[in-house]
Design an enzyme around this catalytic site. Structure first.
Site, PDB file in Angstrom:
ATOM      1  N   GLU A 110       0.870  -1.164   0.000  1.00 19.60           N
ATOM      2  CA  GLU A 110       0.000   0.000   0.000  1.00 19.60           C
ATOM      3  C   GLU A 110       0.916   1.226   0.000  1.00 19.60           C
ATOM      4  OE1 GLU A 110      -2.706   0.251   3.307  1.00 19.60           O
ATOM      5  OE2 GLU A 110      -3.452   2.195   2.625  1.00 19.60           O
ATOM      6  N   ARG A 151       5.168 -12.882   9.599  1.00 15.30           N
ATOM      7  CA  ARG A 151       5.824 -11.623   9.276  1.00 15.30           C
ATOM      8  C   ARG A 151       7.171 -11.565   9.976  1.00 15.30           C
ATOM      9  NH1 ARG A 151       2.584  -7.515   9.522  1.00 15.30           N
ATOM     10  NH2 ARG A 151       4.047  -5.901  10.052  1.00 15.30           N
ATOM     11  N   LYS A 183       4.359   0.696   9.302  1.00 17.99           N
ATOM     12  CA  LYS A 183       4.428   2.019   8.677  1.00 17.99           C
ATOM     13  C   LYS A 183       3.746   3.070   9.535  1.00 17.99           C
ATOM     14  CE  LYS A 183       3.082   0.108   4.823  1.00 17.99           C
ATOM     15  NZ  LYS A 183       2.467  -0.034   3.507  1.00 17.99           N
TER      16      LYS A 183
HETATM   17  P1  ATP Z   1       2.815  -2.265   7.930  1.00 20.52           P
HETATM   18  O1  ATP Z   1       2.243  -3.076   9.036  1.00 20.52           O
HETATM   19  O2  ATP Z   1       4.262  -2.003   8.038  1.00 20.52           O
HETATM   20  O3  ATP Z   1       2.039  -1.019   7.649  1.00 20.52           O
HETATM   21  P2  ATP Z   1       1.448  -3.511   5.840  1.00 20.52           P
HETATM   22  O4  ATP Z   1       1.200  -4.976   5.842  1.00 20.52           O
HETATM   23  O5  ATP Z   1       0.307  -2.626   6.144  1.00 20.52           O
HETATM   24  O6  ATP Z   1       2.705  -3.220   6.694  1.00 20.52           O
HETATM   25  P3  ATP Z   1       1.613  -3.369   3.028  1.00 20.52           P
HETATM   26  O7  ATP Z   1       2.106  -2.256   2.189  1.00 20.52           O
HETATM   27  O8  ATP Z   1       0.175  -3.701   2.992  1.00 20.52           O
HETATM   28  O9  ATP Z   1       2.048  -3.033   4.483  1.00 20.52           O
HETATM   29  O10 ATP Z   1       2.486  -4.659   2.789  1.00 20.52           O
HETATM   30  C1  ATP Z   1       2.855  -5.155   1.538  1.00 20.52           C
HETATM   31  C2  ATP Z   1       3.235  -6.590   1.680  1.00 20.52           C
HETATM   32  O11 ATP Z   1       4.325  -6.733   2.580  1.00 20.52           O
HETATM   33  C3  ATP Z   1       2.098  -7.402   2.257  1.00 20.52           C
HETATM   34  O12 ATP Z   1       1.976  -8.598   1.534  1.00 20.52           O
HETATM   35  C4  ATP Z   1       2.501  -7.644   3.672  1.00 20.52           C
HETATM   36  O13 ATP Z   1       1.977  -8.853   4.148  1.00 20.52           O
HETATM   37  C5  ATP Z   1       4.023  -7.677   3.576  1.00 20.52           C
HETATM   38  N1  ATP Z   1       4.635  -7.298   4.847  1.00 20.52           N
HETATM   39  C6  ATP Z   1       4.418  -6.177   5.561  1.00 20.52           C
HETATM   40  N2  ATP Z   1       5.106  -6.192   6.706  1.00 20.52           N
HETATM   41  C7  ATP Z   1       5.791  -7.359   6.728  1.00 20.52           C
HETATM   42  C8  ATP Z   1       6.689  -7.974   7.655  1.00 20.52           C
HETATM   43  N3  ATP Z   1       7.022  -7.387   8.804  1.00 20.52           N
HETATM   44  N4  ATP Z   1       7.203  -9.186   7.332  1.00 20.52           N
HETATM   45  C9  ATP Z   1       6.875  -9.783   6.173  1.00 20.52           C
HETATM   46  N5  ATP Z   1       6.040  -9.268   5.268  1.00 20.52           N
HETATM   47  C10 ATP Z   1       5.491  -8.066   5.531  1.00 20.52           C
HETATM   48 MG    MG Z   2      -1.487  -3.165   4.767  1.00 16.88          MG
END
Ligand code: ATP
Ligand code: MG
Length: 570
Positions: free
Chosen positions: A38, A264, A274
């Site tokens: 995102e 994760r 984020k």
């Molecule tokens: P955050 O919690 O940091 O905001 P998010 O999951 O909201 O992360 P996205 O931009 O939606 O952020 O994530 C893009 C991809 O990266 C998704 O498939 C998510 O599952 C993966 N991802 C995010 N954080 C991690 C992590 N700590 N370890 C592994 N994969 C991750």
């Molecule tokens: Mg997300």
């Protein structure tokens, strides 16, 4: 740890799933993954795990990996983030070729599919307020209640949904919900919201839309539109899988992707969200998203971490189904291992103490040969100037040396790396402060290159820089951003912001570099002998004054942990 010894052995459970699918002839033998960020912040090391996994699987099985921006929340998203994400994925070494997609490109299709659900009696417009919707949803132990609007006619639903799109309502007036089951044991299946009204311009679609699809509706359909075979996400989405499947089951689209969840990445002494990272930026705790203390890809890059080191790290931590916390010392160890091989050695003095070599000819300068990297003879040698006035580190001299302190002290002889043995004759002090400002030493001309012909030994070798040719630099020493291994841990009345390490940055001015640094380009990484690995900062360096960021120290706590573990019989 991932087992990568035999390339035919699946090193993670997702590979095992793919290999089963290939054997069974599913998806016509295709493997198609996607990385779906995102664009609401910069990517962090957790995303690197997901990037390495998705692109890595595509590579391993001759498939494809799409870059898809999951841009359905206009309020928080921005093109700055889109650009940084592309830069970071590319820098990590992955290529999505022409497969750059945006969920927002599917808005029209998504709308059409929502209309189809309404027509089929599988979605309805609800006019409860968001608080009421929450109340009606029930709890884990209590079934929900049906909204009084749940039994609107298809015609009324179609009309209201069209008018939602046309901008006739305010935010919160109505939402579109799936009609599933308000008593479903999985709370996410209790008539989840599919669309909401948001009066915010979108960074790609501008003012065209005022209704936006929710993640659970968008993601599975985007996967199906792109014919993704294996849709990988983190464990928090395990309960969403039922909804992912429900939506696709209702719509019967040409491709049928499946969702798999993996753990994760969590790192100690770090926050990886984020939402939290943006707070560090906005509150000025750090200098920006690319501050070298940030766990963002751009921060790590600026700090001197290489793509290879980050990829190796992701390989080592593996992909599991159970959450765990990885020791940040492992990341640092991986970086050290990589930089040890690639970084040329140089001499730099961070806290200079002036040394006058009394028996060295006035105005004389000689060129001494120094090895660029003992790990890689191919990196050759360079010359280092030596003269009557040099700098050494303040901490390499003690007037009253304690036991086991073998460096310079009055009357003591030490080796200067690549140069000579010197003996300290006198320490000159500032008459008012008592601070040591200069050492008077003598050198033994017979020890050129660092060995005494008579076989006499010294117990310490110091790095040094010749004063006349030195380059002035600023050096920044970074430490962990948090003082607590788990800054996210719930503590009464505190948040992660209460556990910031206020000493995470030490800035040193007036550092002295050997002249071989003159043609250094921003981003170049060196080992400063005895001090650690340092990367030239691309933002703040000027031709007159380079700035170096410390990537990692030389002290490898992970290697120590590993060695101790190997010693223990288990
Ligand atoms: P955050 O919690 O940091 O905001 P998010 O999951 O909201 O992360 P996205 O931009 O939606 O952020 O994530 C893009 C991809 O990266 C998704 O498939 C998510 O599952 C993966 N991802 C995010 N954080 C991690 C992590 N700590 N370890 C592994 N994969 C991750
Ligand atoms: Mg997300």
């Amino acid at each position: 740890m991932a087992d990568t010894s035999d390339p035919r052995t699946p090193s993670n459970f997702i590979k095992a799933v793919i290999e089963e699918d290939l054997k069974a002839g599913k998806h016509q033998g295709r493997v198609a993954t996607r990385f779906p960020p995102e664009p609401n912040g910069y990517l962090h090391i957790g995303h690197a795990k997901s990037i390495c996994l998705n692109f890595g699987l595509a590579q391993a099985y001759g498939g494809t990996c799409n870059l898809r921006f999951d841009d359905t929340n206009p309020a928080k998203e921005d093109v700055e983030y889109v650009d940084s994400i592309k830069e970071d994925v590319r820098w990590l070494g992955f290529d999505w070729q022409d497969r750059e997609y945006y969920a927002s490109d599917y808005f029209e299709q998504l709308y059409g599919l929502a209309v189809r659900l309404i027509r089929d009696g599988k979605a309805y417009v609800d006019s409860l307020s968001s608080e009421e919707i929450r109340e009606y949803r029930g709890t884990l132990t209590e079934a929900g209640r049906e909204s009084p609007f749940r039994h609107r006619s298809v015609e009324e639903n179609l009309d209201l949904f069209q008018r939602m799109r046309d901008g006739q309502f305010e935010e919160g007036d109505h939402v579109l919900r799936a009609k599933i089951d308000m008593a479903h044991p999985n709370v996410l299946m209790r008539d989840p919201t599919l669309y909401r009204i948001r009066r915010a311009p979108h960074h790609r679609t501008g003012e065209r839309w005022c209704i936006y699809p929710m993640y659970d509706f968008t993601h599975c359909i985007s996967d199906a539109i792109e014919c993704i075979t294996h849709s990988l996400c983190t464990l928090e989405f395990e309960n969403n899988r039922a909804l992912y499947d429900w939506v696709l089951d209702q719509l019967d689209l040409p491709c049928r992707p499946h969702q798999y969840e993996f753990a994760r990445l969590n790192l100690n002494y770090t926050v990886l969200s984020k939402r939290k990272l943006i707070q560090l930026v906005q509150q000025g705790v750090v200098g920006g998203w690319d501050d070298p203390r940030m766990p963002t890809i751009s921060g790590l890059r600026r700090r001197g971490y290489t793509p290879e080191a980050i990829r190796n790290f992701c390989e080592r931590i593996g992909v599991a189904k159970a959450n765990s916390i990885v020791d940040i010392a492992l990341l640092e160890h991986t970086v050290r291992e990589d930089l040890n091989r690639r970084a040329p050695r140089r001499m730099a003095v961070l806290r200079p103490l002036r040394v006058v070599i009394e028996n060295y000819p006035q105005g004389g300068v000689e060129a001494l040969e120094a090895v660029n990297n003992p790990e890689d003879p191919g990196m050759g040698t360079r010359t280092v100037p030596f003269s009557r006035i040099i700098y050494i580190e303040q901490e390499d001299f003690r007037e009253d040396p304690p036991k086991k302190y073998f460096r310079l002290a009055p009357g003591r002889e030490v080796r200067l790396r690549y140069a000579y043995f010197i003996t300290c004759r006198e320490a000159i002090k500032d008459t008012t402060t008592g601070e040591i400002v200069e050492l008077r030493c003598t050198y033994d001309p017979a020890t050129r290159g660092g060995n005494a012909p008579d076989g006499r030994k010294v117990k310490a070798t110091l790095h040094w820089v010749s004063a006349g040719q030195a380059i002035d630099a600023q050096v920044r020493l970074y430490d962990r951003l948090f003082v607590k291994p788990d800054p996210d841990e719930k503590v009464e009345g505190k948040t992660f912001l209460d556990f910031i390490n206020t000493n995470s940055l030490e800035t040193l001015d007036g550092c002295k570099l050997e002249p071989a640094f003159a043609d250094t380009a921003p981003g170049a990484i060196y080992q400063f002998e005895r001090l650690g690995y340092f990367c030239m900062d691309g933002k703040d360096s000027t031709p007159a004054r380079p700035v170096f960021n410390r990537s990692v120290t030389l002290k490898d706590t992970w290697a120590r942990i590993e060695a101790a573990e190997q010693k223990q019989p288990n």
